[in-house]
Design a protein around this motif. Structure first.
Motif, PDB file in Angstrom:
ATOM      1  N   VAL A  39      19.381  29.277  72.937  1.00 57.71           N
ATOM      2  CA  VAL A  39      20.489  29.068  71.771  1.00 57.71           C
ATOM      3  C   VAL A  39      21.211  29.919  72.329  1.00 57.71           C
ATOM      4  O   VAL A  39      21.296  31.581  73.063  1.00 57.71           O
ATOM      5  CB  VAL A  39      20.577  28.605  70.769  1.00 57.71           C
ATOM      6  CG1 VAL A  39      20.039  30.301  70.192  1.00 57.71           C
ATOM      7  CG2 VAL A  39      21.583  28.463  69.791  1.00 57.71           C
ATOM      8  N   GLU A  40      22.698  29.742  72.576  1.00 53.18           N
ATOM      9  CA  GLU A  40      23.875  30.850  72.572  1.00 53.18           C
ATOM     10  C   GLU A  40      23.334  32.161  71.827  1.00 53.18           C
ATOM     11  O   GLU A  40      23.183  32.051  70.685  1.00 53.18           O
ATOM     12  CB  GLU A  40      24.895  30.814  72.200  1.00 53.18           C
ATOM     13  CG  GLU A  40      25.635  29.476  73.988  1.00 53.18           C
ATOM     14  CD  GLU A  40      27.326  29.192  72.738  1.00 53.18           C
ATOM     15  OE1 GLU A  40      27.599  29.650  72.142  1.00 53.18           O
ATOM     16  OE2 GLU A  40      27.443  27.692  73.755  1.00 53.18           O
ATOM     17  N   LYS A  41      23.780  32.674  72.335  1.00 48.97           N
ATOM     18  CA  LYS A  41      23.245  34.567  71.658  1.00 48.97           C
ATOM     19  C   LYS A  41      23.893  34.173  70.320  1.00 48.97           C
ATOM     20  O   LYS A  41      23.521  35.170  69.236  1.00 48.97           O
ATOM     21  CB  LYS A  41      23.327  35.893  72.097  1.00 48.97           C
ATOM     22  CG  LYS A  41      22.705  37.739  71.890  1.00 48.97           C
ATOM     23  CD  LYS A  41      23.729  38.301  72.787  1.00 48.97           C
ATOM     24  CE  LYS A  41      22.517  39.773  72.718  1.00 48.97           C
ATOM     25  NZ  LYS A  41      21.723  40.532  73.366  1.00 48.97           N
ATOM     26  N   TYR A  51      22.546  30.178  56.252  1.00 51.84           N
ATOM     27  CA  TYR A  51      22.140  28.418  57.269  1.00 51.84           C
ATOM     28  C   TYR A  51      22.865  27.892  58.579  1.00 51.84           C
ATOM     29  O   TYR A  51      23.803  28.216  58.007  1.00 51.84           O
ATOM     30  CB  TYR A  51      21.396  28.258  56.199  1.00 51.84           C
ATOM     31  CG  TYR A  51      21.343  26.533  56.561  1.00 51.84           C
ATOM     32  CD1 TYR A  51      19.979  26.530  57.083  1.00 51.84           C
ATOM     33  CD2 TYR A  51      21.802  25.019  56.744  1.00 51.84           C
ATOM     34  CE1 TYR A  51      19.160  25.089  57.385  1.00 51.84           C
ATOM     35  CE2 TYR A  51      21.451  24.143  56.814  1.00 51.84           C
ATOM     36  CZ  TYR A  51      19.935  23.642  57.352  1.00 51.84           C
ATOM     37  OH  TYR A  51      19.763  23.142  57.591  1.00 51.84           O
ATOM     38  N   ARG A  52      22.540  27.302  59.478  1.00 55.66           N
ATOM     39  CA  ARG A  52      23.262  26.295  60.287  1.00 55.66           C
ATOM     40  C   ARG A  52      22.066  25.573  60.513  1.00 55.66           C
ATOM     41  O   ARG A  52      21.044  25.234  60.715  1.00 55.66           O
ATOM     42  CB  ARG A  52      23.256  27.090  61.446  1.00 55.66           C
ATOM     43  CG  ARG A  52      23.769  28.477  61.697  1.00 55.66           C
ATOM     44  CD  ARG A  52      25.362  28.409  61.713  1.00 55.66           C
ATOM     45  NE  ARG A  52      26.441  29.379  61.811  1.00 55.66           N
ATOM     46  CZ  ARG A  52      26.471  30.287  60.223  1.00 55.66           C
ATOM     47  NH1 ARG A  52      26.230  30.067  59.265  1.00 55.66           N
ATOM     48  NH2 ARG A  52      27.137  31.594  60.604  1.00 55.66           N
ATOM     49  N   MET A  57      23.130  24.109  65.949  1.00 62.03           N
ATOM     50  CA  MET A  57      22.475  24.629  66.643  1.00 62.03           C
ATOM     51  C   MET A  57      22.007  23.528  67.972  1.00 62.03           C
ATOM     52  O   MET A  57      22.226  24.993  68.566  1.00 62.03           O
ATOM     53  CB  MET A  57      20.923  24.833  66.114  1.00 62.03           C
ATOM     54  CG  MET A  57      21.103  26.166  65.003  1.00 62.03           C
ATOM     55  SD  MET A  57      22.066  27.551  65.512  1.00 62.03           S
ATOM     56  CE  MET A  57      21.005  28.750  66.067  1.00 62.03           C
ATOM     57  N   LEU A  58      21.894  22.599  67.923  1.00 61.37           N
ATOM     58  CA  LEU A  58      21.733  21.689  68.813  1.00 61.37           C
ATOM     59  C   LEU A  58      22.830  21.886  69.973  1.00 61.37           C
ATOM     60  O   LEU A  58      23.034  21.770  71.013  1.00 61.37           O
ATOM     61  CB  LEU A  58      21.553  20.447  68.763  1.00 61.37           C
ATOM     62  CG  LEU A  58      20.201  20.001  67.902  1.00 61.37           C
ATOM     63  CD1 LEU A  58      19.592  18.613  67.859  1.00 61.37           C
ATOM     64  CD2 LEU A  58      19.079  20.648  69.198  1.00 61.37           C
ATOM     65  N   SER A  62      20.769  24.523  75.205  1.00 63.39           N
ATOM     66  CA  SER A  62      20.622  24.441  76.221  1.00 63.39           C
ATOM     67  C   SER A  62      19.017  24.267  76.527  1.00 63.39           C
ATOM     68  O   SER A  62      18.307  24.726  76.305  1.00 63.39           O
ATOM     69  CB  SER A  62      20.685  25.602  76.963  1.00 63.39           C
ATOM     70  OG  SER A  62      22.116  26.244  77.475  1.00 63.39           O
ATOM     71  N   ASP A  63      18.596  23.052  76.642  1.00 65.14           N
ATOM     72  CA  ASP A  63      17.236  23.046  77.087  1.00 65.14           C
ATOM     73  C   ASP A  63      16.486  23.192  78.112  1.00 65.14           C
ATOM     74  O   ASP A  63      17.153  23.663  79.176  1.00 65.14           O
ATOM     75  CB  ASP A  63      16.768  21.124  76.884  1.00 65.14           C
ATOM     76  CG  ASP A  63      17.300  20.211  78.034  1.00 65.14           C
ATOM     77  OD1 ASP A  63      18.721  20.913  77.738  1.00 65.14           O
ATOM     78  OD2 ASP A  63      16.808  18.834  77.642  1.00 65.14           O
ATOM     79  N   PHE A  64      14.893  22.557  77.762  1.00 67.69           N
ATOM     80  CA  PHE A  64      14.547  23.817  79.401  1.00 67.69           C
ATOM     81  C   PHE A  64      14.119  21.895  80.320  1.00 67.69           C
ATOM     82  O   PHE A  64      14.006  21.228  79.483  1.00 67.69           O
ATOM     83  CB  PHE A  64      12.764  23.756  78.535  1.00 67.69           C
ATOM     84  CG  PHE A  64      12.916  25.550  78.381  1.00 67.69           C
ATOM     85  CD1 PHE A  64      13.500  26.529  78.798  1.00 67.69           C
ATOM     86  CD2 PHE A  64      12.120  25.595  77.181  1.00 67.69           C
ATOM     87  CE1 PHE A  64      13.697  27.262  77.907  1.00 67.69           C
ATOM     88  CE2 PHE A  64      11.814  26.624  76.420  1.00 67.69           C
ATOM     89  CZ  PHE A  64      12.783  27.812  76.989  1.00 67.69           C
ATOM     90  N   ALA A  65      14.209  22.384  81.543  1.00 63.50           N
ATOM     91  CA  ALA A  65      14.574  21.520  82.395  1.00 63.50           C
ATOM     92  C   ALA A  65      13.138  20.545  82.077  1.00 63.50           C
ATOM     93  O   ALA A  65      12.348  19.529  82.724  1.00 63.50           O
ATOM     94  CB  ALA A  65      14.871  22.247  83.870  1.00 63.50           C
TER      95      ALA A  65
END
Length: 101
Positions: A39-41, A51-52, A57-58, A62-65
């Motif tokens: 997730v972005e810093k 709380y988010r 957050m999604l 960025s998901d892993f390949a």
């Protein structure tokens, strides 16, 4: 664009998860989990102060390949060319365990 990466071993990650869910949903502790990306810093920092929602957050993740059920590493050291280094097994969970009923 700057990319930050959190690298942690299983006990460190499970400690963070335990602390988070102890406050939010203790019944989640000990369940199977999947680390699916980064997730972005700035979003991470915002999440520390309040709380988010998952959707928030999604949107900034960025998901892993590639996903792995569990990564294993080999023991460090020198081994003969025909010898496979032994797999280093992770320690059993200390905190991330279901509460006994």
């Amino acid at each position: 664009r700057q990319c930050d990466l959190l690298i942690g071993n299983k006990p460190q990650i499970e400690h963070l998860l335990t602390e988070l869910f102890r406050q939010r949903d203790p019944t989640a502790i000990g369940n199977t989990y999947l680390i699916f990306g980064t997730v972005e810093k700035s979003a991470w920092r915002e999440g520390l102060t309040g709380y988010r929602s998952i959707d928030e957050m999604l949107a900034r993740a960025s998901d892993f390949a590639t996903y792995y059920n569990e990564l294993r590493i080999t023991r460090s050291g020198y081994y003969p060319a025909d010898v496979e280094p032994p797999i280093l097994e992770p320690p059993p969970p200390q905190e991330w365990v279901k509460a006994s009923s």
